[in-house]
Design an enzyme around this catalytic site. Structure first.
Site, PDB file in Angstrom:
ATOM      1  N   GLY A  96       5.547   2.318 -10.671  1.00  0.00           N
ATOM      2  CA  GLY A  96       4.622   3.286 -10.745  1.00  0.00           C
ATOM      3  C   GLY A  96       4.814   4.252 -12.192  1.00  0.00           C
ATOM      4  O   GLY A  96       4.337   5.303 -12.283  1.00  0.00           O
ATOM      5  N   HIS A 152      13.176  -2.430  -0.365  1.00  0.00           N
ATOM      6  CA  HIS A 152      12.259  -1.812  -1.466  1.00  0.00           C
ATOM      7  C   HIS A 152      13.156  -0.513  -1.820  1.00  0.00           C
ATOM      8  O   HIS A 152      13.520   0.251  -1.203  1.00  0.00           O
ATOM      9  CB  HIS A 152      10.856  -1.178  -0.923  1.00  0.00           C
ATOM     10  N   GLU A 187      11.770  -6.071  -8.778  1.00  0.00           N
ATOM     11  CA  GLU A 187      11.276  -5.110  -8.996  1.00  0.00           C
ATOM     12  C   GLU A 187      12.039  -4.058  -9.801  1.00  0.00           C
ATOM     13  O   GLU A 187      12.890  -3.169  -9.227  1.00  0.00           O
ATOM     14  CB  GLU A 187      10.633  -4.211  -7.812  1.00  0.00           C
ATOM     15  N   GLY A 226       1.844  -2.667  -6.318  1.00  0.00           N
ATOM     16  CA  GLY A 226       1.587  -1.176  -5.659  1.00  0.00           C
ATOM     17  C   GLY A 226       0.452  -0.697  -5.937  1.00  0.00           C
ATOM     18  O   GLY A 226      -0.832  -1.126  -5.415  1.00  0.00           O
ATOM     19  N   GLY A 227       0.456   0.233  -7.015  1.00  0.00           N
ATOM     20  CA  GLY A 227      -0.962   0.940  -7.299  1.00  0.00           C
ATOM     21  C   GLY A 227      -2.238  -0.019  -7.347  1.00  0.00           C
ATOM     22  O   GLY A 227      -3.364   0.519  -6.814  1.00  0.00           O
ATOM     23  N   TRP A 272       1.014  -1.334  -0.152  1.00  0.00           N
ATOM     24  CA  TRP A 272       0.013  -0.018  -0.049  1.00  0.00           C
ATOM     25  C   TRP A 272       0.762   1.231  -0.080  1.00  0.00           C
ATOM     26  O   TRP A 272       0.159   2.286  -0.236  1.00  0.00           O
ATOM     27  CB  TRP A 272      -0.941  -0.021   1.292  1.00  0.00           C
ATOM     28  N   LYS A 273       2.158   1.142   0.433  1.00  0.00           N
ATOM     29  CA  LYS A 273       3.021   2.262   0.374  1.00  0.00           C
ATOM     30  C   LYS A 273       2.372   3.173   1.373  1.00  0.00           C
ATOM     31  O   LYS A 273       1.841   2.975   2.440  1.00  0.00           O
ATOM     32  CB  LYS A 273       3.551   2.818  -0.991  1.00  0.00           C
ATOM     33  N   SER A 305       4.332  -2.070 -11.872  1.00  0.00           N
ATOM     34  CA  SER A 305       3.119  -1.801 -12.830  1.00  0.00           C
ATOM     35  C   SER A 305       2.686  -3.243 -13.176  1.00  0.00           C
ATOM     36  O   SER A 305       1.986  -3.333 -14.202  1.00  0.00           O
ATOM     37  CB  SER A 305       3.614  -1.166 -14.066  1.00  0.00           C
TER      38      SER A 305
HETATM   39  P1  13P Z   1       3.643  -0.300  -8.673  1.00  0.00           P
HETATM   40  O1  13P Z   1       2.611  -1.582  -8.841  1.00  0.00           O
HETATM   41  O2  13P Z   1       2.477   0.887  -8.448  1.00  0.00           O
HETATM   42  O3  13P Z   1       4.180   0.065  -9.941  1.00  0.00           O
HETATM   43  O4  13P Z   1       4.595  -0.566  -7.642  1.00  0.00           O
HETATM   44  C1  13P Z   1       5.222  -1.596  -7.464  1.00  0.00           C
HETATM   45  C2  13P Z   1       5.959  -1.720  -6.241  1.00  0.00           C
HETATM   46  O5  13P Z   1       6.726  -1.025  -5.799  1.00  0.00           O
HETATM   47  C3  13P Z   1       5.611  -2.616  -5.268  1.00  0.00           C
HETATM   48  O6  13P Z   1       6.454  -2.571  -4.050  1.00  0.00           O
END
Ligand code: 13P
Length: 253
Positions: A176, A98, A170, A237-238, A10-11, A216
């Site tokens: 993102g 991360h 990643e 992430g998103g 979720w960041k 992504s």
């Molecule tokens: P996104 O899926 O938003 O690109 O982020 C990936 C991420 O950093 C998951 O830790």
């Protein structure tokens, strides 16, 4: 058999109430759907961790993770949270390394090795993140770079300890940005990571360690990425911030 895992990072998103709503939507979705996923991990802000961990007890597949931990268990470190505190609220995993923390908090390989040790000492499973920048990929050094990240922060571990490691590849250029690694790029790197684990720990550890793809990854492309032989799931992430998208990703094996 290595585990199929989908983790949602979720960041720094969601108020407490929003996070609980999202968790309840995910739990309802899991109860009402079929999937082949062995573990779903919610990597929440520290604030949400205790409540989300309690709620996740309702669904066997669900686990919680912190997004970071300190290198020490306790002490005069204002604003920090330790692995000892994280496990005390029921979380079972922690993200370490991360790229956003490497970038914005100057976390380096040797500091991350300490975080790995203290997390494992507190019975947390480590989701160790690695990945290269676009410059490094364009120079053709991406495999050597990721191998070095893994070796420097993980290869001091015993074989037994390594059983509590999950790797998340990643690529920074895919995070993102909407620019996902192609299935071939993901498979190539995951294959190389597994070869690296084989060289350090032998075939059993190499075959049993789950390697997740992140960057992504979304409801549209998850199936293609997860169909690759060395891709065991995703760190999202998103797309983990909306229950419907996240549930589609969970159903993408
Ligand atoms: P996104 O899926 O938003 O690109 O982020 C990936 C991420 O950093 C998951 O830790």
């Amino acid at each position: 058999m290595r585990k199929k895992i989908v983790a949602g990072n979720w960041k720094m998103n969601k108020t407490f109430a929003e996070g609980i709503t999202l968790t309840n939507e995910i739990i309802d979705g899991l109860k009402n759907s079929q999937h082949q996923c062995d573990q779903v991990i919610l990597c929440t802000p520290f604030l949400h961790l205790q409540k989300v961990s309690e709620l996740c007890n309702e669904e066997y597949v669900l686990h919680t993770a912190a997004q970071n931990c300190h290198t020490e268990n306790s002490g005069a470190y204002t604003g920090e949270i330790s692995a000892f505190m994280i496990q005390s609220v029921g979380a079972t995993h922690v993200l370490v390394g991360h790229s956003e923390r490497r970038m914005y908090n100057a976390e380096n390989n040797s500091m991350l090795a300490k975080k790995v040790d203290i997390a494992l000492a507190n019975q947390l499973t480590v989701v160790f993140c690695c990945g290269e920048s676009l410059e490094i990929r364009n120079a053709g050094n991406h495999i050597a770079f990721v191998n070095e990240q893994i070796e420097s922060s993980l290869f001091h571990l015993s074989k037994e300890a390594f059983k509590n490691i999950v790797i998340a590849y990643e690529p920074i250029w895919a995070i993102g940005t909407g620019l996902t690694a192609s299935k071939e790029q993901a498979q190539e790197m995951h294959f190389q990571i597994r070869a690296k684990l084989n060289s350090g720990y032998g075939e059993e550890i190499a075959n049993e360690t789950s390697i997740l793809y992140g960057g992504s990854c979304n409801a549209q492309n998850a199936k293609e990425l997860f169909s690759q032989p060395d891709v065991d799931g995703g760190l999202i992430g998103g797309a983990s911030l909306k229950a419907a998208d996240f549930l589609t990703i969970i159903q993408s094996f």
